[in-house]
Design an enzyme around this catalytic site. Structure first.
Site, PDB file in Angstrom:
ATOM      1  N   GLU A 106      30.993  26.539  41.817  1.00  0.00           N
ATOM      2  CA  GLU A 106      31.341  26.776  40.416  1.00  0.00           C
ATOM      3  C   GLU A 106      30.141  26.576  39.496  1.00  0.00           C
ATOM      4  OE1 GLU A 106      33.555  27.253  36.767  1.00  0.00           O
ATOM      5  OE2 GLU A 106      33.468  28.112  38.784  1.00  0.00           O
ATOM      6  N   HIS A 142      34.038  44.225  48.587  1.00  0.00           N
ATOM      7  CA  HIS A 142      34.970  45.123  47.897  1.00  0.00           C
ATOM      8  C   HIS A 142      34.825  44.984  46.385  1.00  0.00           C
ATOM      9  CE1 HIS A 142      38.425  47.755  47.725  1.00  0.00           C
ATOM     10  NE2 HIS A 142      39.083  46.903  46.941  1.00  0.00           N
ATOM     11  N   HIS A 186      27.589  29.360  39.780  1.00  0.00           N
ATOM     12  CA  HIS A 186      28.049  30.519  39.012  1.00  0.00           C
ATOM     13  C   HIS A 186      27.711  30.352  37.529  1.00  0.00           C
ATOM     14  CE1 HIS A 186      30.467  33.845  37.676  1.00  0.00           C
ATOM     15  NE2 HIS A 186      31.299  33.066  37.020  1.00  0.00           N
ATOM     16  N   HIS A 246      38.362  38.053  31.950  1.00  0.00           N
ATOM     17  CA  HIS A 246      37.009  37.565  32.228  1.00  0.00           C
ATOM     18  C   HIS A 246      36.292  38.512  33.192  1.00  0.00           C
ATOM     19  CE1 HIS A 246      33.758  34.734  32.503  1.00  0.00           C
ATOM     20  NE2 HIS A 246      33.970  34.477  33.783  1.00  0.00           N
ATOM     21  N   HIS A 274      48.410  48.638  42.829  1.00  0.00           N
ATOM     22  CA  HIS A 274      46.961  48.786  42.988  1.00  0.00           C
ATOM     23  C   HIS A 274      46.639  49.722  44.141  1.00  0.00           C
ATOM     24  CE1 HIS A 274      42.727  47.856  43.208  1.00  0.00           C
ATOM     25  NE2 HIS A 274      42.857  47.347  44.427  1.00  0.00           N
TER      26      HIS A 274
END
Length: 371
Positions: A103, A338, A106, A173, A280
């Site tokens: 985290e 992906h 990032h 986000h 999706h």
């Protein structure tokens, strides 16, 4: 959080940004430096999106449950007591040493992107003022908008943590991150020379529609990811052995609710996850067919051929990784790839849109060398 911790975080972001900045500094000529900085910032933003996917898919979004630091410290080492206590209480919970570092890494990357965008804006304003507005490639309005946008993205990053991974906030986000990447791709296209395209601008509106369809599909994919619905259907082309499985669209597509819960506070039924996944998956075929058609149209134009070819390649990769997540039970590496494929498609469609509109008009070469 005290001022010293904020300064430490800012310094960390600056130190990370020095790596790409050093690469830019080696370019000859100010024009080349600025162009290279735009491309490097776009590439670094792409890396940030990939690492953001890795953070989300490893359940590390709450690895440090406050923001922007970690338990009010600039790095997990300084927060060792809090992390040890949380990990001891819940060894597989949201706070562990590994998740805390993922985290915070990032966040460091995000701060570095902010530093790069500030550098872009500073150079653009300096050259624009010095040239008294005559050097159009340094128009500062777009880089300034980028800085405002990255601040907005940072705010949603904070809300992602403080609102405990609420799906709609996490999805927004993600979309804002991809929008930032798209804006940088547009700026990179504006700073680069392009081969002429066929007169008539025939692909302007088809390319716009392609980007809109991709954006909707990415929003649906983000909704799958943030609701952890990737394995709601474990077979293909059927879902739970049916062409149209049992689904709960009402709960699945209620936007304002907590993770794993309905708006009323009950546990989210599995049929809601199935609906999220199935929509999706089904809409993917619409996007694939349209983008394949759009890419084949681009292949006919020498100035757009390279972009069209890469669209087909990345689209094939995206289809393969999407199917692999189902058949191979959602392996982490393929799931991250992906997400990266979706980001690459955004860049390519933005480039196609720019070229279709603003590349010089002329007789586009039909030779293989016209890339």
């Amino acid at each position: 959080m005290n001022a010293i911790t904020l300064m430490e975080l800012g310094l960390t972001g600056l130190l990370v940004a020095l790596v790409p900045l050093s690469l830019v500094w080696r370019a000859k000529g100010l024009d080349n430096k600025y162009r290279k900085l735009v491309w490097v910032t776009m590439f670094f933003t792409f890396d940030l999106i990939m690492f953001g996917a890795f953070t989300r898919l490893t359940d590390s979004g709450l690895g440090c449950p406050d923001w922007p630091g970690c338990y009010n410290h600039s790095n997990p080492l300084l927060a060792h007591e809090h992390i040890n206590a949380a990990q001891a209480a819940m060894p597989t919970g949201p706070v562990t040493w590994g998740k805390a570092w993922i985290e915070m890494t990032h966040r460091y990357l995000a701060m570095a992107v902010g530093v790069l965008i500030i550098a872009l804006m500073a150079i653009a304003w300096r050259r624009w003022i010095k040239s008294k507005g005559s050097e159009l490639q340094y128009r500062p309005w777009f880089p300034t908008a980028l800085l405002g946008f990255v601040c907005l993205q940072g705010a949603f990053g904070a809300w992602t943590v403080t609102m405990k991974l609420q799906p709609v906030i996490v999805t927004i986000h993600l979309l804002l991150g991809l929008t930032l990447l798209a804006m940088l791709a547009w700026l990179a296209a504006r700073q680069s020379p392009h081969l002429p395209v066929a007169p008539g601008r025939a692909l302007v509106w088809p390319a716009t529609l392609g980007l809109a369809l991709l954006t909707l599909q990415i929003a649906l994919g983000g909704w799958v990811s943030t609701n952890y619905a990737a394995l709601a259907c474990t077979d293909f082309p059927l879902c739970d052995g049916k062409l149209v499985p049992d689904m709960d669209f009402g709960h699945g597509f209620t936007l304002w609710r907590h993770l794993g819960m309905t708006a009323a506070g009950d546990f989210l039924p599995f049929q809601a996850l199935t609906a999220i996944h199935w929509v999706h998956r089904s809409f993917a075929f619409v996007v694939i067919l349209y983008v394949v058609w759009l890419a084949h149209r681009a292949l006919r134009d020498g100035g757009l051929r390279k972009t069209g070819r890469w669209l087909l390649i990345v689209l094939a990769l995206q289809l393969c990784t999407g199917l692999a997540t189902i058949y191979l039970n959602w392996p982490l590496a393929i799931a991250v790839v992906h997400n990266g494929g979706a980001a690459l498609l955004v860049v390519l469609l933005v480039m196609l849109n720019y070229k279709a509109r603003y590349a010089p008009a002329g007789i586009a070469s039909a030779s293989p060398q016209a890339q």
